[in-house]
Design a protein around this motif. Structure first.
Motif, PDB file in Angstrom:
ATOM      1  N   VAL A  48       0.837  -1.197   0.000  1.00  0.00           N
ATOM      2  CA  VAL A  48       0.000   0.000   0.000  1.00  0.00           C
ATOM      3  C   VAL A  48       0.876   1.254   0.000  1.00  0.00           C
ATOM      4  CG1 VAL A  48      -1.649   1.356   1.361  1.00  0.00           C
ATOM      5  CG2 VAL A  48      -1.976  -1.111   1.097  1.00  0.00           C
ATOM      6  N   ASP A  49       1.922   1.279   0.804  1.00  0.00           N
ATOM      7  CA  ASP A  49       2.796   2.452   0.866  1.00  0.00           C
ATOM      8  C   ASP A  49       3.467   2.736  -0.476  1.00  0.00           C
ATOM      9  OD1 ASP A  49       2.144   2.830   3.501  1.00  0.00           O
ATOM     10  OD2 ASP A  49       3.889   1.772   4.284  1.00  0.00           O
ATOM     11  N   ALA A  50       3.903   1.670  -1.153  1.00  0.00           N
ATOM     12  CA  ALA A  50       4.542   1.857  -2.454  1.00  0.00           C
ATOM     13  C   ALA A  50       3.552   2.398  -3.476  1.00  0.00           C
ATOM     14  CB  ALA A  50       5.132   0.534  -2.932  1.00  0.00           C
ATOM     15  N   LEU A  51       2.326   1.916  -3.428  1.00  0.00           N
ATOM     16  CA  LEU A  51       1.299   2.390  -4.362  1.00  0.00           C
ATOM     17  C   LEU A  51       0.953   3.850  -4.098  1.00  0.00           C
ATOM     18  CD1 LEU A  51      -1.006  -0.760  -4.348  1.00  0.00           C
ATOM     19  CD2 LEU A  51       0.410   0.023  -6.252  1.00  0.00           C
ATOM     20  N   LEU A  52       0.919   4.238  -2.836  1.00  0.00           N
ATOM     21  CA  LEU A  52       0.621   5.635  -2.520  1.00  0.00           C
ATOM     22  C   LEU A  52       1.696   6.567  -3.054  1.00  0.00           C
ATOM     23  CD1 LEU A  52      -0.730   5.302   1.148  1.00  0.00           C
ATOM     24  CD2 LEU A  52      -2.058   5.767  -0.924  1.00  0.00           C
ATOM     25  N   GLU A  53       2.934   6.130  -3.041  1.00  0.00           N
ATOM     26  CA  GLU A  53       4.003   6.973  -3.559  1.00  0.00           C
ATOM     27  C   GLU A  53       3.845   7.216  -5.061  1.00  0.00           C
ATOM     28  OE1 GLU A  53       6.714   8.714  -2.144  1.00  0.00           O
ATOM     29  OE2 GLU A  53       5.288   8.410  -0.510  1.00  0.00           O
ATOM     30  N   HIS A  73      -6.869  -3.858  -1.896  1.00  0.00           N
ATOM     31  CA  HIS A  73      -6.396  -4.034  -0.522  1.00  0.00           C
ATOM     32  C   HIS A  73      -7.531  -3.746   0.459  1.00  0.00           C
ATOM     33  CE1 HIS A  73      -1.970  -4.363  -1.244  1.00  0.00           C
ATOM     34  NE2 HIS A  73      -2.311  -3.779  -2.382  1.00  0.00           N
ATOM     35  N   PRO A  74      -7.449  -4.220   1.706  1.00  0.00           N
ATOM     36  CA  PRO A  74      -8.486  -3.925   2.710  1.00  0.00           C
ATOM     37  C   PRO A  74      -8.665  -2.417   2.886  1.00  0.00           C
ATOM     38  CG  PRO A  74      -7.050  -5.680   3.491  1.00  0.00           C
ATOM     39  CD  PRO A  74      -6.419  -5.142   2.236  1.00  0.00           C
ATOM     40  N   VAL A  78      -5.833   0.589   3.784  1.00  0.00           N
ATOM     41  CA  VAL A  78      -5.507   1.664   2.845  1.00  0.00           C
ATOM     42  C   VAL A  78      -5.718   3.028   3.497  1.00  0.00           C
ATOM     43  CG1 VAL A  78      -6.147   2.764   0.661  1.00  0.00           C
ATOM     44  CG2 VAL A  78      -6.014   0.271   0.808  1.00  0.00           C
ATOM     45  N   TYR A  79      -6.837   3.197   4.190  1.00  0.00           N
ATOM     46  CA  TYR A  79      -7.164   4.509   4.755  1.00  0.00           C
ATOM     47  C   TYR A  79      -6.163   4.905   5.835  1.00  0.00           C
ATOM     48  CZ  TYR A  79      -9.778   8.372   6.741  1.00  0.00           C
ATOM     49  OH  TYR A  79     -10.147   9.611   7.200  1.00  0.00           O
ATOM     50  N   ARG A  80      -5.785   3.992   6.714  1.00  0.00           N
ATOM     51  CA  ARG A  80      -4.817   4.320   7.761  1.00  0.00           C
ATOM     52  C   ARG A  80      -3.459   4.685   7.152  1.00  0.00           C
ATOM     53  NH1 ARG A  80      -8.264   6.098  10.869  1.00  0.00           N
ATOM     54  NH2 ARG A  80      -9.807   4.567  11.601  1.00  0.00           N
ATOM     55  N   SER A  81      -3.060   3.946   6.140  1.00  0.00           N
ATOM     56  CA  SER A  81      -1.803   4.263   5.455  1.00  0.00           C
ATOM     57  C   SER A  81      -1.914   5.611   4.745  1.00  0.00           C
ATOM     58  CB  SER A  81      -1.451   3.165   4.446  1.00  0.00           C
ATOM     59  OG  SER A  81      -1.230   1.930   5.095  1.00  0.00           O
ATOM     60  N   SER A 109     -12.519   6.115  -3.033  1.00  0.00           N
ATOM     61  CA  SER A 109     -12.520   4.814  -3.691  1.00  0.00           C
ATOM     62  C   SER A 109     -12.578   3.653  -2.696  1.00  0.00           C
ATOM     63  CB  SER A 109     -11.291   4.661  -4.594  1.00  0.00           C
ATOM     64  OG  SER A 109     -10.111   4.537  -3.823  1.00  0.00           O
ATOM     65  N   VAL A 110     -12.146   3.903  -1.442  1.00  0.00           N
ATOM     66  CA  VAL A 110     -12.215   2.839  -0.425  1.00  0.00           C
ATOM     67  C   VAL A 110     -13.335   3.125   0.576  1.00  0.00           C
ATOM     68  CG1 VAL A 110      -9.799   2.195  -0.680  1.00  0.00           C
ATOM     69  CG2 VAL A 110     -10.428   3.943   1.014  1.00  0.00           C
ATOM     70  N   ASP A 111     -14.257   4.011   0.183  1.00  0.00           N
ATOM     71  CA  ASP A 111     -15.456   4.303   0.982  1.00  0.00           C
ATOM     72  C   ASP A 111     -15.120   4.859   2.360  1.00  0.00           C
ATOM     73  OD1 ASP A 111     -18.181   4.533   1.299  1.00  0.00           O
ATOM     74  OD2 ASP A 111     -18.437   2.515   2.107  1.00  0.00           O
TER      75      ASP A 111
END
Length: 396
Positions: A48-53, A73-74, A78-81, A109-111
């Protein structure tokens, strides 16, 4: 790419059709001399961290792929990251608002919701950021107590793109307040795309029942009849002096139209404070020409009869029917507007009278004033205005 075979791929045959040639053809990629092709970032299986970058990249397609992968991803992970990622962003970075906008899209997108991010974007100097906020408001407004305040800011934004998104959002929100804010957009010129969004929003199922068939909104239908008609009812461009007047915080804005075939104003009572700046947006969708004249207390009949007398002179047939002998009684007035005149809209800017009282207004086209009239109630506060109105109702 160019394909050297009879099947060009324009849907003549299905993807599994045996007549499709899957061997011949060439794919071309053109790049400047000395440059190398870009290697896309790894997407599948990334953390998740890599995707956010990847959301910081300038390439839209890479960001799109990353957001699609994040949805696998859950949501809570995702939201906490995402929250940690936003906290680590450098606010001095020129693209900070872009990264925050990407965070808003991912949250959606993750509600999940983070309304404070939206509030920050609404105040950003970049109109793209404000446009993102105006669009996302349509999804998050039900949990934002200040949603109408932000919508109000968006519909009056200086940039067309923000106002376009605000028009659409108003149709998602619905309600009387959203309708009023939507109509306030007609105070300013609109380019083609914005006008389309404006007209579509007025026709939305959440908005249309609030104005359709109601006298108070008689000016709305002409806005929808045609692009040419819509343009005729939009406020003309402002001068620097007009813009300065409109920026006054205590300005009273009144949108008034003539009710077709009824010889009445849509607004028959205006309440104002002494010396308050008043902006009157006066439109005439009727088949007859009309004007708007504000007079001193008790002057209705004197002004109306003087205007009637002007009908005796054929040379005044195309005049504005403002009786010169009663100029001392007239505080403000519009031109005659309508199908027989140069325009169907006029915007008046003036100060309300200084003294509390009942100030009549009327149409001075000969004969109209007996029916087509109203009153401006000027008082220091609502209680004083109520007393003045009660006195008006007691008159025979």
């Amino acid at each position: 790419c160019d394909w050297y075979n009879p099947v060009k791929g324009h849907a003549q045959y299905g993807l599994r059709d045996e007549r499709r040639d899957r061997k011949s053809g060439r794919i071309w990629r053109i790049l400047p001399k000395g440059m190398t092709l870009q290697d896309p970032p790894a997407i599948a299986g990334q953390s998740v961290d890599a995707l956010l970058e990847i959301l910081k990249r300038r390439e839209y397609r890479y960001r799109y792929w990353a957001k699609r992968e994040l949805r696998a991803h859950p949501s809570e992970t995702v939201y906490r990251s995402l929250e940690r990622w936003v906290e680590g962003l450098d606010e001095q970075n020129p693209r900070w608002s872009h990264h925050l906008a990407e965070a808003v899209w991912v949250a959606r997108s993750v509600d999940r919701r983070h309304e404070d991010w939206l509030r920050t974007l609404f105040q950003d100097p970049d109109h793209h950021a404000r446009a993102v906020a105006a669009r996302m408001l349509r999804h998050w407004h039900d949990t934002m107590p200040d949603a109408l305040g932000w919508l109000k800011a968006a519909v009056s934004d200086d940039h067309d793109l923000v106002r376009l998104e605000a028009a659409i959002t108003a149709s998602w929100m619905g309600g009387q307040e959203a309708l009023e804010l939507l109509l306030s957009m007609a105070d300013r010129p609109m380019e083609t795309h914005l006008r389309y969004a404006f007209v579509s929003a007025l026709n939305a199922q959440t908005i249309q029942p609030l104005w359709q068939g109601k006298d108070a909104y008689a000016m709305v239908q002409p806005l929808l009849d045609s692009a040419k008609s819509a343009q005729a009812f939009l406020e003309p461009g402002m001068s620097a002096r007009d813009a300065a007047f409109d920026r006054q915080q205590d300005r009273l804005t009144v949108r008034m139209a003539c009710i077709p075939e009824q010889m009445r104003f849509t607004v028959e009572t205006i309440e104002a404070k002494p010396n308050q700046p008043v902006k009157l947006i006066f439109t005439n969708p009727d088949a007859t020409d009309h004007n708007w004249v504000l007079g001193q207390p008790g002057s209705l009949e004197a002004i109306g009869m003087a205007a009637n007398a002007m009908a005796k002179d054929p040379a005044l047939a195309d005049s504005d029917f403002i009786p010169s002998e009663q100029q001392g009684l007239i505080l403000a007035h519009s031109r005659m507007i309508g199908p027989g005149r140069e325009t169907r809209i006029q915007v008046l800017r003036f100060q309300a009278p200084e003294q509390p009282g009942l100030y009549p207004y009327l149409c001075t086209f000969p004969g109209h004033w007996l029916i087509m009239k109203g009153v401006m109630v000027v008082g220091d506060d609502e209680a004083q205005r109520r007393v003045l109105l009660d006195g008006l109702s007691d008159q025979p």
